[in-house]
Design an enzyme around this catalytic site. Structure first.
Site, mmCIF file in Angstrom:
data_model
loop_
_atom_site.group_PDB
_atom_site.id
_atom_site.type_symbol
_atom_site.label_atom_id
_atom_site.label_comp_id
_atom_site.label_asym_id
_atom_site.label_seq_id
_atom_site.Cartn_x
_atom_site.Cartn_y
_atom_site.Cartn_z
ATOM 1 C CG ASN A 1 11.608 11.369 -6.741
ATOM 2 O OD1 ASN A 1 11.825 11.909 -5.655
ATOM 3 N ND2 ASN A 1 11.144 12.035 -7.777
ATOM 4 C CB ILE B 1 15.302 5.489 -2.841
ATOM 5 C CG1 ILE B 1 15.280 4.616 -1.570
ATOM 6 C CG2 ILE B 1 14.211 6.556 -2.791
ATOM 7 C CD1 ILE B 1 14.000 3.843 -1.318
ATOM 8 C CB THR C 1 2.311 6.020 -6.370
ATOM 9 O OG1 THR C 1 1.712 5.974 -7.680
ATOM 10 C CG2 THR C 1 1.462 5.196 -5.446
ATOM 11 C CE LYS D 1 14.389 -5.067 -1.397
ATOM 12 N NZ LYS D 1 14.896 -6.154 -0.517
ATOM 13 N N GLY D 2 9.403 -2.413 -3.796
ATOM 14 C CA GLY D 2 8.205 -1.617 -3.547
ATOM 15 C C GLY D 2 8.283 -0.852 -2.241
ATOM 16 C CD GLU E 1 0.876 -2.532 -0.645
ATOM 17 O OE1 GLU E 1 -0.316 -2.759 -0.845
ATOM 18 O OE2 GLU E 1 1.772 -3.343 -0.935
#
Ligand code: FES
Ligand code: FES
Lengths: 157, 737
Positions: B622, B620, B474, B692-693, B696
């Site tokens: 990266n 974000i 990841t 945030k994630g 997925e």
């Protein structure tokens, strides 16, 4: 039954005793400790185990160590020139052609082989040539980009 | 020493924005890239000790029953065999994510075909494999076992707390101007991380070291200790490099426990690598789903009702069930709502988390249904979604923390030239190919998980981050180094991040897209602690301290860090916990997909021509690693739409296509030009990073855009995934007849 094999791996002469059923990939990983060559599928689909045998790219899970007797093998560990990465390795690093990195040694070995055979391969051709290598992380995009960039670097070198 | 935060409310202050090193948010390369391209990154099986033995797992060949006996003597007599382990502590299946305790143990009671029941250990891998294949087993099989969720005799659970209903959907369906009422099915899927599960166990007295391939080490350590009946502190797990996870390596697996038991019994290290077929059979599958979706809309296409009722399956006794409807309660408006969730108990391989459990399949079906509503009402699919975005979470009546679905839809439509799409199906032809465009929304719940990290500012002015967090591809090494570099004013080559070792502070682990944000927050807090200590040394306040390029700037002084440290080092620890923010606001990530397909008018084959994803996931960290996550997620979506499907034998439930020859992952030729656009967003409710994630989001609904494009190309509506050519060709024929 054990068989004695000897071959040149990454420029060095090596030998060892293997069983008739020992695969080349097991010999490389366990006896020679060249663990950069990975096993991903057991059915010759994924290409994580690709190495070069006498200048041809070969899935090392599909040939026996005994069949490689007397050949010249190059693995991912033999691609770099000492501490200097091979231009193809440099391109993968730079273009983010990897995530988890598990498929990477096989992708690199195949990529290198594509460029050597087809120095002017376009994107579509590179994708077709990569049909024997699976990556679950990247969506392939950056891998194709890296191989194109690697090709340019290799021809400039 | 420890800086702690519980996320009870918004964190107004954007700490990263106050920093000046300018590494956060930059598309920086992975620090571990060079290792990975040289074959030098050690994965689980790459650290084989010289005296190690090999173990190969033996599987059950019935789907329900009892193992009566094994012909141990015959196998023990084979060359090189050292032991046959059939200990009662062997696992039936891996632990579910974040279980923190052993799953069901005991290999003699068989619950599914392929269940590991013993381990054959030998001096070489080849000997062990031969022994495992030669071992004769005698089962007492229960021939009445239910193996299919649609078997009328299947035991179906309807957990009360997973049903929800407001208003009167039945009545709304009666009176609505436009409705959709259909069933959608998705087959089982596998994570198919490229590194098969493998563990090497080595004991030193009563202390166990395990080299494994796992995503959540602090949980895995507890699970392994519990399975073995020892203390957690006796176990150390190392997993610095993990060859992909996608959910399959969340919980401790049978190979780890088997390796540990064998190593203890024999007094030598034991390595157990699963074959790919074993990974298919005895690691988690994503449950197949049957989803009944009802949509009711008024004349203008405004939703007045949504029903989403799912049937999934799992083994008897397993807690997990695919949370199919997870995003449905908050994605679109509508007063009349029904959520249903039922679980069929079947004797198939255990169901568990596969990338984005819930939304991956649930949103896919919902977004196909939305496309049906668009077709039925004659409203443009993008517009239909735009007019149905709620102002707040319609099910819980709480505000959204941040919400950029509308921007993602609009941006995507513009970039994809959506206005060139012909709304009537089958209108565009290119030779023998029918061309169509489709789209879908993306959404995924956002989570924060307790996490700790330690950061050290070394005497020489470099930084070290330590946490038992994992990098499963990841980009954890990269983003944690960036956060520490930004906070401590260090260039990237002055920060080292050490991961994947339970000797380090316990992290969230990698899963549910929460890793970078949860553990990144712990790193940020640890750095705050160090900044505080620097202030004390420099006698300034936090506001007055600027850190850049290895120097502290205070007023008109610029001092190199080693000078301040004067031979000492500073250590800070960070600790984040989720809090009330989870309930006060609805936190989620959003996006949109656009796809163009060509469907062969003669063969029914679908080729994806181009695809775009637009995503908003807070800050974000990266863009390079984030973009890669989205590309990979969308490629999972391509597989879900067109090729991926677990097939079970109807007689005994065994997985028929248990390798990559038969389970078709997307390969190079399946993946065309994909573009990813990341929108600029901050979410102060999520965590102090305001990130945030994203791991997925790229799969949640992706397949629907492709299936909807097939409809636009052909007029054929696929409700049973994947959209293989056999399902399309019938419709093509009836169109030409
Ligand atoms: S391991 Fe050789 S092709 Fe997959
Ligand atoms: S980078 Fe993980 S499989 Fe290719």
């Amino acid at each position: 039954m054990t068989i004695s094999v000897s071959m040149t791996v990454n420029g060095k002469t090596v030998s060892g005793d293997v069983e008739g059923r020992t695969l080349l990939v097991q010999f490389l990983r366990e006896q020679l400790h060249l663990t950069g060559t990975h096993v991903g599928c057991d059915t010759s689909q994924c290409g994580a185990c690709v190495v070069h045998v006498d200048g041809q790219s070969v899935k090392s899970c599909t040939i026996l160590a005994a069949q490689a007797n007397g050949t010249e093998v190059v693995t991912i560990e033999g691609l770099a020139d000492g501490a200097t990465l091979h231009p193809m390795q440099e391109a993968f690093r730079e273009h983010h052609g990897l995530q988890c990195g598990f498929c990477t040694p096989g992708m690199l070995a195949t990529g290198y082989d594509i460029v050597r055979r087809l120095p002017d391969a376009d994107e579509a051709r590179i994708r077709r040539e990569l049909s024997g290598n699976i990556c679950r992380c990247t969506g392939y995009h950056n891998i194709v980009k890296a191989i194109k960039a690697g090709a340019e670097k290799m021809s400039a070198a | 020493m420890t800086s702690h935060i519980k996320m009870d409310e918004r964190v107004e202050r954007d700490r990263l924005a106050e920093m000046v090193q300018a590494v956060i948010g930059k598309p920086l390369d992975r620090p571990e890239g060079a290792l990975k391209v040289s074959g030098a990154a050690p994965y689980a099986m790459d650290r084989l000790p010289a005296n190690a033995c090999h173990g190969v797992l033996v599987r059950a060949t019935v789907s329900n029953g009892t193992l009566r006996d094994m012909d141990v003597d015959a196998v023990q007599a084979l060359p090189g065999i050292r032991a046959i382990i059939a200990d009662d502590r062997l696992l039936r299946n891996p632990a579910q994510g974040m279980a923190g305790e052993a799953p069901i143990q005991g290999p003699k009671d068989i619950a599914y075909f392929g269940q590991p029941i013993a381990l054959v250990v030998a001096e070489t891998f080849e000997q062990a494999r031969h022994g495992a294949q030669a071992l004769k087993l005698r089962f007492e099989a229960d021939g009445t076992a239910i193996v299919a969720p649609d078997d009328p005799k299947a035991d179906i659970e309807t957990p009360e707390d997973e049903q929800d209903s407001t208003g009167d959907l039945d009545a709304a369906m009666q009176t609505a101007r436009h409705t959709v009422d259909a069933h959608y099915t998705t087959p089982g899927h596998v994570s198919a991380a490229m590194e098969p599960h493998a563990s090497i166990a080595e004991w030193n007295g009563d202390r166990l070291t395990l080299y494994g391939s796992y995503q959540m080490l602090r949980f895995n350590r507890a699970e392994l200790a519990d399975a073995l009946g020892i203390e957690e502190k006796q176990v150390r797990i190392l997993a610095p490099y993990v060859g992909g996870g996608f959910g399959s390596k969340l919980g401790i697996g049978p190979e780890a426990v088997a390796a540990a038991l064998a190593a203890k019994a024999l007094g030598v290290p034991v390595a157990v690598a699963m074959s790919r077929q074993q990974v298919f059979e005895s690691v988690m599958r994503r449950s197949e789903t049957d989803q009944h979706i009802r949509l009711a809309a008024d004349e203008q296409g405004r939703l007045i009702g949504i029903g989403h009722e799912a049937l999934v399956s799992n083994l008897p006794g397993e807690e997990f069930s695919e949370p199919v409807t997870q995003a449905t309660p908050f994605l679109y408006q509508g007063d009349h709502r029904v959520i249903g969730h039922r679980i069929a108990r079947v004797h198939r391989t255990c169901a568990g988390s596969v990338r984005a459990p819930g939304e991956a399949v649930g949103l896919t079906a919902l977004e196909i249904a939305l496309d049906e509503l668009a077709a039925a009402s004659g409203i443009d699919p993008v517009k239909l979604r735009l007019i149905n975005i709620p102002q707040k979470d319609p099910s819980q009546d709480i505000p959204f923390s941040s919400h950029m679905l509308a921007e993602a839809l609009e941006e995507g439509a513009k970039r994809f030239d959506w206005d060139r799409r012909r709304s009537e199906p089958g209108a565009v032809r290119d030779g023998e190919w029918l061309i169509g465009m489709g789209m879908a929304s993306a959404a995924r719940v956002n989570m924060l998980i307790e996490s700790k990290a330690r950061v050290t500012l070394n005497a020489n002015g470099t930084g070290t981050v330590e946490t038992d967090m994992t990098d499963i591809g990841t980009g954890t090494y990269t983003v944690l180094s960036q956060i520490a570099g930004e906070m401590l004013g260090l260039p990237m080559d002055s920060v080292e991040t050490l991961l994947g070792d339970t000797a380090y502070p316990p992290a969230s682990g990698s899963g549910g897209s929460f890793g970078a944000a949860s553990n990144g927050t712990a790193v940020l807090l640890a750095c705050e602690e160090i900044r505080q200590q620097l202030c004390e040394r420099l006698d300034c306040d936090m506001q007055g301290l600027t850190l850049k390029d290895g120097h502290a700037i205070v007023g008109n002084r610029r001092i190199a860090l080693p000078e301040i440290l004067d031979g000492s080092r500073l250590v800070g620890e960070g600790h984040v916990e989720p809090g009330k923010a989870e309930e006060t606001v609805r936190q989620a990530t959003y996006g949109s997909y656009f796809a163009e397909v060509a469907v062969n008018a003669i063969t029914g084959e679908t080729r994806l021509r181009r695809m775009l994803g637009v995503f908003a996931a807070g800050r974000i960290l990266n863009p390079k690693t984030a973009r890669s996550q989205c590309l990979g997620g969308m490629t999972f979506g391509i597989g879900m739409a067109l090729t991926e499907e677990l097939i079970h034998d109807p007689r005994d439930g065994h997985i028929v296509n248990r390798d990559f020859a038969e389970y078709h992952l997307p390969v190079n030729a399946d993946v065309p030009q994909i573009d990813v656009v990341l929108l600029d967003e901050r979410d102060a409710w999520a965590n102090p990073l305001q990130a945030k994630g994203i791991g997925e989001l790229g799969i949640c609904g992706a397949a629907a855009s492709i299936v909807n494009a097939i409809y636009n190309a052909t007029g054929i509506r696929i409700r049973d995934l994947p959209a293989t050519l056999d399902k399309i060709i019938d419709g093509l024929q009836s169109r030409t007849d």
